[in-house]
Design a protein around this motif. Structure first.
Motif, short mmCIF file in Angstrom:
data_model
loop_
_atom_site.label_atom_id
_atom_site.label_comp_id
_atom_site.label_asym_id
_atom_site.label_seq_id
_atom_site.Cartn_x
_atom_site.Cartn_y
_atom_site.Cartn_z
N GLU A 191 0.52 -1.65 0.15
CA GLU A 191 0.44 -0.77 -0.42
C GLU A 191 1.08 1.57 -0.18
O GLU A 191 0.53 2.26 -0.82
CB GLU A 191 -1.14 0.06 1.06
CG GLU A 191 -2.32 -1.33 1.28
CD GLU A 191 -2.67 -1.02 0.04
OE1 GLU A 191 -3.64 0.10 -0.23
OE2 GLU A 191 -3.26 -1.62 -1.03
N TYR A 194 2.52 1.50 -3.54
CA TYR A 194 1.82 1.80 -4.31
C TYR A 194 1.35 3.75 -4.17
O TYR A 194 1.71 3.90 -5.46
CB TYR A 194 0.33 1.25 -4.00
CG TYR A 194 -1.09 1.66 -5.06
CD1 TYR A 194 -0.84 2.03 -6.44
CD2 TYR A 194 -2.19 2.36 -4.11
CE1 TYR A 194 -2.29 3.31 -6.85
CE2 TYR A 194 -3.11 2.83 -4.38
CZ TYR A 194 -2.96 3.74 -5.59
OH TYR A 194 -4.13 4.10 -6.06
N ALA A 195 1.15 3.90 -3.14
CA ALA A 195 0.91 4.94 -2.49
C ALA A 195 2.15 6.00 -3.07
O ALA A 195 1.57 7.41 -4.65
CB ALA A 195 0.64 5.33 -1.43
N THR A 196 2.95 6.00 -2.82
CA THR A 196 4.24 6.10 -3.31
C THR A 196 4.71 6.51 -4.74
O THR A 196 4.56 7.87 -5.40
CB THR A 196 5.78 6.18 -2.66
OG1 THR A 196 5.34 5.74 -1.10
CG2 THR A 196 6.50 6.87 -2.84
N SER A 198 2.62 6.00 -7.45
CA SER A 198 1.12 7.18 -8.00
C SER A 198 1.64 8.52 -7.88
O SER A 198 1.33 9.19 -8.90
CB SER A 198 -0.13 6.78 -7.31
OG SER A 198 -0.08 4.73 -7.54
N ARG A 199 1.94 9.16 -6.25
CA ARG A 199 2.51 9.79 -6.26
C ARG A 199 3.65 10.69 -7.35
O ARG A 199 3.27 12.06 -7.78
CB ARG A 199 3.09 10.88 -4.85
CG ARG A 199 3.13 11.89 -4.74
CD ARG A 199 3.23 11.59 -3.39
NE ARG A 199 3.88 11.75 -2.70
CZ ARG A 199 5.46 11.07 -2.16
NH1 ARG A 199 5.83 12.10 -2.59
NH2 ARG A 199 5.92 10.63 -1.90
#
Length: 349
Positions: A191, A194-196, A198-199
């Motif tokens: 998670e 993925y968040a990193t 995507s940023r």
């Protein structure tokens, strides 16, 4: 006659003027091709964008990042395959690579003992993403670091003063950083990764989301498989003695007991005393421990001595690193499957 000569001269002159006037019109045979070629080169191409350049502290972290990023990321690893993340000493090449890095994924929570020194020496401005930072972390018990609290009879043989000194020396209450030995913790890593990504690369956020979801499903399958393997072992035999405390999260998840270790703590950079080794032998005898699990990168001399003295077997497991592509732990999931199968084989006796 003179009149005829003048007419001839005028006709010749007119012909020459006409010929000269046509010369420029006769040349443009290849000239139009040049602007056509230039226009063709100026057409937009469909070449893919360059992959996102990221760094990972260890090969285990690097593999999980690749599972989420796929071909959209290019991952470099600080600690090479086969090296120990606890005791690794960075090289000048590492300094140069880290100084140019934009982002570095780490286990965090104190695992990479070299990292603070490396960052300070390199002067890097990289963003450090500690994957385990928000996980529920386990702390070492006195038993795990040699506090001898596993039974009243054994505790009576040692003074409270000795237990307190031993716990302080080897870190009872110290955070265990080996979070990846429970695949559910790695799902939490996914998670964060993925968040990193995507940023940093919002254009490909949907791709990262799809890959993260697919990998979480694989980790769920792994979790179920591990539970099935250990369920087949009688509870009283699910005892882990290893070269250092590494399987605590696995033990908590699947009903095992990390009974003790040759090096009484979470780091391989510590050294056991003669008293530590004697206490461990007492534990092995008291509980009928059938096997000692020693990391492939560890010094096995002490384990071999204890195994001879206690009549138990040594099983080699993977600890701080994946293997190369030809080895049994080329990916995190391969690493976990190999270790679980090896531990099950050892506990069966």
């Amino acid at each position: 006659m003179q009149r005829i000569r003048q007419i001839v001269i005028l006709l010749i002159g007119a012909f020459l003027i006409a010929a000269c006037g046509q010369a420029p019109a006769s040349q443009p045979t290849s000239a139009p091709a040049e602007p056509t070629a230039t226009a063709s080169m100026a057409q937009p191409t469909t070449a893919p964008a360059a992959p996102l350049m990221v760094m990972a502290s260890t090969s285990i972290v690097a593999d999980v990042v690749r599972q989420v990023g796929g071909e959209l990321v290019q991952v470099e690893t600080i600690v090479p395959i086969g090296a120990d993340g606890h005791s690794y000493e960075p090289s000048p090449v590492d300094l140069a690579r880290v100084s140019a890095a934009q982002i570095i994924f780490t286990v965090g929570v104190g695992y990479e003992e070299f990292l603070d020194r490396l960052i300070a020496s390199s002067g890097t401005k990289a963003e450090i993403v500690a994957l385990s930072e928000n996980l529920p972390l386990r702390t070492l018990s006195e038993e795990e670091v040699g506090g001898h609290t596993h039974g009243d009879e054994h505790s009576d043989e040692h003074s409270d003063k000795h237990s307190d000194e031993h716990s302080d020396e080897h870190g009872a209450g110290t955070v265990d950083p080996h979070t990846w030995t429970d695949p559910n913790n790695v799902k939490a890593w996914v998670e964060v990764i993925y968040a990193t990504l995507s940023r940093l690369d919002p254009t490909n956020a949907d791709t990262y989301a799809a890959r993260a979801a697919a990998y979480r499903n694989q980790l769920d399958d792994l979790d179920r498989w591990i539970a099935e393997q250990f369920a087949a072992i009688p509870a009283e035999r699910r005892l882990i003695v290893s070269d250092h405390i590494i399987f605590g999260y696995m033990a908590d998840r699947y009903g095992l007991r990390q009974l003790g270790s040759i090096i009484p703590g979470v780091s391989t950079s510590a050294s056991p005393s003669a008293q530590d080794l004697a206490a461990l032998q007492d534990l092995i005898a008291d509980y009928g421990v059938p096997a000692i699990f020693v990391g492939d990168i560890a010094n096995q001399q002490l384990a071999e001595q204890i195994a001879r003295d206690m009549g138990v077997r040594i099983f080699t497991v993977l600890t701080e690193s994946l293997t190369d592509a030809d080895g049994p732990g080329a990916t995190y999931i391969d690493y976990m499957r190999f270790n679980v199968q090896t531990i099950v084989d050892g506990l069966r006796g």
